[in-house]
Write a protein that holds these residues in place. Structure first.
Motif, mmCIF file in Angstrom:
data_model
loop_
_atom_site.group_PDB
_atom_site.id
_atom_site.type_symbol
_atom_site.label_atom_id
_atom_site.label_comp_id
_atom_site.label_asym_id
_atom_site.label_seq_id
_atom_site.Cartn_x
_atom_site.Cartn_y
_atom_site.Cartn_z
ATOM 1 N N ALA A 108 47.017 6.092 67.991
ATOM 2 C CA ALA A 108 45.836 5.788 68.804
ATOM 3 C C ALA A 108 44.657 5.488 67.882
ATOM 4 O O ALA A 108 44.694 5.795 66.686
ATOM 5 N N ALA A 109 43.615 4.918 68.425
ATOM 6 C CA ALA A 109 42.466 4.488 67.622
ATOM 7 C C ALA A 109 41.870 5.628 66.801
ATOM 8 O O ALA A 109 41.542 5.449 65.627
ATOM 9 N N ASP A 110 41.733 6.817 67.393
ATOM 10 C CA ASP A 110 41.147 7.930 66.643
ATOM 11 C C ASP A 110 42.045 8.369 65.499
ATOM 12 O O ASP A 110 41.574 8.785 64.441
ATOM 13 N N VAL A 111 43.342 8.236 65.666
ATOM 14 C CA VAL A 111 44.288 8.613 64.615
ATOM 15 C C VAL A 111 44.266 7.570 63.494
ATOM 16 O O VAL A 111 44.296 7.917 62.317
ATOM 17 N N VAL A 112 44.180 6.305 63.863
ATOM 18 C CA VAL A 112 44.070 5.252 62.853
ATOM 19 C C VAL A 112 42.792 5.457 62.043
ATOM 20 O O VAL A 112 42.779 5.245 60.827
ATOM 21 N N SER A 113 41.740 5.915 62.682
ATOM 22 C CA SER A 113 40.501 6.220 61.961
ATOM 23 C C SER A 113 40.721 7.336 60.940
ATOM 24 O O SER A 113 40.114 7.319 59.863
ATOM 25 N N MET A 114 41.588 8.284 61.261
ATOM 26 C CA MET A 114 41.921 9.347 60.304
ATOM 27 C C MET A 114 42.602 8.759 59.066
ATOM 28 O O MET A 114 42.345 9.189 57.941
ATOM 29 N N ASP A 148 47.234 16.928 58.171
ATOM 30 C CA ASP A 148 46.260 18.026 58.273
ATOM 31 C C ASP A 148 45.198 17.731 59.327
ATOM 32 O O ASP A 148 44.835 18.603 60.115
ATOM 33 N N ALA A 149 44.697 16.493 59.355
ATOM 34 C CA ALA A 149 43.671 16.122 60.332
ATOM 35 C C ALA A 149 44.228 16.188 61.756
ATOM 36 O O ALA A 149 43.545 16.648 62.674
ATOM 37 N N LEU A 150 45.462 15.754 61.932
ATOM 38 C CA LEU A 150 46.083 15.808 63.263
ATOM 39 C C LEU A 150 46.302 17.248 63.718
ATOM 40 O O LEU A 150 46.156 17.548 64.903
ATOM 41 N N LEU A 151 46.660 18.116 62.799
ATOM 42 C CA LEU A 151 46.884 19.520 63.155
ATOM 43 C C LEU A 151 45.611 20.119 63.753
ATOM 44 O O LEU A 151 45.669 20.866 64.733
ATOM 45 N N GLU A 152 44.474 19.755 63.191
ATOM 46 C CA GLU A 152 43.201 20.284 63.675
ATOM 47 C C GLU A 152 42.814 19.723 65.033
ATOM 48 O O GLU A 152 42.119 20.387 65.800
ATOM 49 N N THR A 153 43.234 18.484 65.343
ATOM 50 C CA THR A 153 42.757 17.831 66.569
ATOM 51 C C THR A 153 43.818 17.586 67.634
ATOM 52 O O THR A 153 43.507 17.549 68.810
ATOM 53 N N HIS A 154 45.073 17.363 67.212
ATOM 54 C CA HIS A 154 46.118 16.973 68.163
ATOM 55 C C HIS A 154 47.354 17.881 68.156
ATOM 56 O O HIS A 154 48.180 17.797 69.035
ATOM 57 N N GLY A 155 47.516 18.656 67.114
ATOM 58 C CA GLY A 155 48.706 19.501 66.993
ATOM 59 C C GLY A 155 49.607 19.030 65.864
ATOM 60 O O GLY A 155 49.246 18.146 65.084
ATOM 61 N N ARG A 156 50.766 19.633 65.780
ATOM 62 C CA ARG A 156 51.695 19.348 64.677
ATOM 63 C C ARG A 156 52.238 17.920 64.753
ATOM 64 O O ARG A 156 52.570 17.437 65.838
ATOM 65 N N TRP A 157 52.344 17.307 63.579
ATOM 66 C CA TRP A 157 52.925 15.969 63.448
ATOM 67 C C TRP A 157 53.418 15.810 62.025
ATOM 68 O O TRP A 157 52.764 16.296 61.112
ATOM 69 N N PRO A 158 54.506 15.132 61.839
ATOM 70 C CA PRO A 158 55.499 14.697 62.819
ATOM 71 C C PRO A 158 56.437 15.847 63.140
ATOM 72 O O PRO A 158 56.769 16.654 62.278
#
Length: 127
Positions: A29-35, A67-77
């Motif tokens: 998603a756009a916010d993830v691409v920004s990460m 690390d950024a996704l863990l803080e905002t969206h949860g574990r990945w991948p």
């Protein structure tokens, strides 16, 4: 035609590899691409300070985004190999080295190279 600066080529390759993995997991998603873009900016500075670390950039960008996704969206991948138990994330190995791979520590297998998670959707570990 001008040749591409090696630093820019390294950064573009790292960006493409991480975006491929995000797209494979349908989380680009756009916010993830920004990460991803934020990480690439930070790693540009890092490689300018330590040019010998260029071959480590793809793994570092993958870790930054994870690390950024863990803080905002949860574990990945999430691990595609383990079919039972609690869902868990893959980790990048080596943490600072060339040829980064996504690894499941629970099963003890290399799942896919960074940039190749789409091929691992069936749970087939890479050699």
């Amino acid at each position: 035609m001008e040749s591409i600066d090696p630093l820019e080529q390294t950064l573009h390759t790292a960006r493409a590899r991480v975006l491929a993995d995000l797209s494979a997991g349908e989380v680009a998603a756009a916010d993830v691409v920004s990460m991803v873009e934020d990480s690439v900016v930070q790693r540009r500075w890092w490689v300018e300070q330590w040019p010998d670390g260029a071959e480590f950039v793809a793994g570092l960008v993958a870790q930054d985004v994870q690390d950024a996704l863990l803080e905002t969206h949860g574990r990945w991948p999430l691990c595609p190999v383990c079919g039972s138990g609690d869902p868990h994330a893959l980790e990048v190995e080596p943490e600072l080295g060339p040829d980064p791979h996504w690894v499941c520590h629970k099963a003890g297998v290399r799942v896919a190279a960074v940039g190749s998670l789409g091929a691992a959707e069936g749970g087939t570990p890479s050699p």
